[in-house]
Write a protein that holds these residues in place. Structure first.
Motif, PDB file in Angstrom:
ATOM      1  N   ASP A 143      -3.984  10.463   3.747  1.00 54.55           N
ATOM      2  CA  ASP A 143      -3.950   9.513   4.869  1.00 54.55           C
ATOM      3  C   ASP A 143      -3.417  10.160   6.147  1.00 54.55           C
ATOM      4  N   TYR A 171       0.851  -1.199   0.000  1.00 58.07           N
ATOM      5  CA  TYR A 171       0.000   0.000   0.000  1.00 58.07           C
ATOM      6  C   TYR A 171       0.880   1.240   0.000  1.00 58.07           C
ATOM      7  N   ASP A 211      -9.317  -3.776   5.901  1.00 61.74           N
ATOM      8  CA  ASP A 211     -10.386  -4.161   4.984  1.00 61.74           C
ATOM      9  C   ASP A 211      -9.816  -4.481   3.599  1.00 61.74           C
ATOM     10  N   SER A 212      -8.855  -3.702   3.154  1.00 59.29           N
ATOM     11  CA  SER A 212      -8.264  -3.911   1.821  1.00 59.29           C
ATOM     12  C   SER A 212      -7.527  -5.236   1.719  1.00 59.29           C
ATOM     13  N   SER A 262      -7.978   6.009  11.779  1.00 61.09           N
ATOM     14  CA  SER A 262      -9.095   5.436  11.023  1.00 61.09           C
ATOM     15  C   SER A 262      -8.631   4.792   9.714  1.00 61.09           C
ATOM     16  N   VAL A 263      -7.520   5.245   9.170  1.00 63.85           N
ATOM     17  CA  VAL A 263      -7.002   4.701   7.914  1.00 63.85           C
ATOM     18  C   VAL A 263      -6.585   3.241   8.085  1.00 63.85           C
ATOM     19  N   TYR A 264      -6.111   2.888   9.268  1.00 60.36           N
ATOM     20  CA  TYR A 264      -5.675   1.508   9.498  1.00 60.36           C
ATOM     21  C   TYR A 264      -6.811   0.517   9.249  1.00 60.36           C
ATOM     22  N   TYR A 265      -8.039   0.888   9.582  1.00 69.31           N
ATOM     23  CA  TYR A 265      -9.166  -0.009   9.348  1.00 69.31           C
ATOM     24  C   TYR A 265      -9.459  -0.151   7.859  1.00 69.31           C
ATOM     25  N   HIS A 266      -9.193   0.875   7.080  1.00 63.06           N
ATOM     26  CA  HIS A 266      -9.297   0.767   5.615  1.00 63.06           C
ATOM     27  C   HIS A 266      -8.241  -0.201   5.098  1.00 63.06           C
ATOM     28  N   LEU A 267      -7.046  -0.135   5.673  1.00 64.19           N
ATOM     29  CA  LEU A 267      -5.971  -1.037   5.272  1.00 64.19           C
ATOM     30  C   LEU A 267      -6.341  -2.483   5.592  1.00 64.19           C
ATOM     31  N   ASN A 270     -10.125  -8.274   2.076  1.00 66.76           N
ATOM     32  CA  ASN A 270     -10.994  -8.467   0.916  1.00 66.76           C
ATOM     33  C   ASN A 270     -10.213  -8.812  -0.347  1.00 66.76           C
TER      34      ASN A 270
END
Length: 152
Positions: free
Chosen positions: A24, A18, A41-42, A34-39, A45
């Motif tokens: 970010d 990433y 999820d990425s 909060s960005v860590y949770y996007h990471l 998935n």
């Protein structure tokens, strides 16, 4: 069980790179929590799509029922990150993931977290046992220690 801080890159079995973005960063010039949770999820998935055959219209979907993150050192734009993924618990309809966030080239994580998915029928939202391809794919992420513990 060892501390998350003591984990290294070799503890994880699937990786996704990433490239951080300017957006970010927060007002303190580091990646916002909060960005860590996007990471997370990425990387989860990406694995589910690439290795387990899940699609945007699969009959079975995973719902997040809990999540957590521990932060050890700050990261910021323009760093490139490596997201390491493993499975720490695999049930009949649920899975708990662990994600480590590494600065590219570093073997010690800057953060470790994860979440638990419960797989449900897309229409009814009722818990359902994982399909065989899903379970087989997720089983490949269990480390040796977790495999032994799950047999007890």
């Amino acid at each position: 069980m060892s501390s998350h801080r003591e984990h290294t890159r070799s503890d994880y079995l699937f990786f996704l790179s990433y490239r951080t973005r300017w957006i970010d960063n927060d007002q303190y010039s580091h990646v916002n929590n909060s960005v860590y949770y996007h990471l997370f999820d990425s990387v989860v998935n990406t694995f589910l799509i690439q290795q387990c055959g899940l699609t945007s219209d699969s009959a079975q979907i995973g719902l997040v029922v809990s999540s957590h993150c521990q932060f050890f050192s700050p990261l910021s734009f323009p760093q490139v990150l490596d997201l390491g993924l493993r499975v720490v618990k695999l049930g009949s309809s649920s899975v708990t993931y662990e994600v480590a966030v590494f600065e590219e080239g570093n073997d010690v994580p800057a953060a470790v977290g994860g979440y638990t998915h419960v797989f449900v029928d897309r229409g009814s939202r009722k818990s359902t046992p994982m399909t065989e391809p899903l379970r087989e794919g997720l089983s490949s992420l269990l480390s040796t220690n977790e495999r032994l513990e799950s047999r007890l």
